[in-house]
Design an enzyme around this catalytic site. Sequence first.
Site, PDB file in Angstrom:
ATOM      1  N   HIS A 273      -2.437  -1.626  -2.701  1.00 19.26           N
ATOM      2  CA  HIS A 273      -2.179  -2.820  -3.529  1.00 19.26           C
ATOM      3  C   HIS A 273      -2.275  -2.480  -5.016  1.00 19.26           C
ATOM      4  O   HIS A 273      -1.445  -2.915  -5.812  1.00 19.26           O
ATOM      5  CB  HIS A 273      -3.182  -3.922  -3.195  1.00 19.26           C
ATOM      6  CG  HIS A 273      -2.982  -4.581  -1.869  1.00 19.26           C
ATOM      7  ND1 HIS A 273      -1.744  -4.917  -1.366  1.00 19.26           N
ATOM      8  CD2 HIS A 273      -3.883  -4.999  -0.929  1.00 19.26           C
ATOM      9  CE1 HIS A 273      -1.887  -5.507  -0.176  1.00 19.26           C
ATOM     10  NE2 HIS A 273      -3.184  -5.564   0.117  1.00 19.26           N
TER      11      HIS A 273
ATOM     12  N   GLU B 203      -6.541  -1.038  -0.106  1.00 21.79           N
ATOM     13  CA  GLU B 203      -6.611  -1.711  -1.419  1.00 21.79           C
ATOM     14  C   GLU B 203      -5.975  -0.855  -2.518  1.00 21.79           C
ATOM     15  O   GLU B 203      -5.388  -1.395  -3.464  1.00 21.79           O
ATOM     16  CB  GLU B 203      -8.063  -2.056  -1.771  1.00 21.79           C
ATOM     17  CG  GLU B 203      -8.716  -3.057  -0.827  1.00 21.79           C
ATOM     18  CD  GLU B 203      -7.973  -4.381  -0.697  1.00 21.79           C
ATOM     19  OE1 GLU B 203      -7.314  -4.806  -1.659  1.00 21.79           O
ATOM     20  OE2 GLU B 203      -8.048  -4.985   0.392  1.00 21.79           O
TER      21      GLU B 203
END
Length: 168
Positions: A129, A126
């Site tokens: 991202h 994550e």
Amino acid sequence: HYSFFPGMPRWSTRRRDLTYAFDPRNQLSDDVKRVFGNAFTRWSEWTPLTFTETNDYNSGDLKIGFYGGDHGDGEAFDGVLGTLAHAFAPPRGLLHLDSDETWIIDDVFASGSPAAMDLESVAVHEIGHLLGLGHSSVEEAVMFPTISAGVRKVELARDDVEGIQVLY
Ligand code: TQI
Ligand code: ZN
Ligand code: ZN
């Protein structure tokens, strides 16, 4: 091979030193915070970026929290498994984890739950991202779009490093 979000958003070259904050409503343990610290370090080792925790949630560049179901950003979580977490591309800086999952927070597979997910593996993915990486087609990459329960994949692959070094 690595990919980026449409338009290739990234943190500005003037902003190498980013802060992150945990949602104070979660009252997270030091163990959980350490997992995120380690995950950030894996990316800072390959970029000019630094990541420092701040206790001022509102001023943090990157905001981390655990939430269940509908939590107000239009991307509701779905209970056990399915979606585990999501993160928004720069410059939004939100990293949300599904509080209905069973999270493994240390190396010991102590929970006994066959559906437990390794927190650091998901955090490293994550954070990719958050920094602007999309998914990779390379299976060893942390940005590859699948992971199995109980599996730990925290080491950046060459493909992840090449992708992040295009951005920073
Ligand atoms: N969450 C998806 C993910 O982070 C959410 C998502 C889908 C997404 N498409 C996206 C986020 C495009 C940004 C850009 O990929 S997830 C994994 C993995 C998930 C999946 O819960 O499915 C990990 C979260 F890659 F292993 F499957 C963490 Cl590590
Ligand atoms: Zn969310
Ligand atoms: Zn992803």
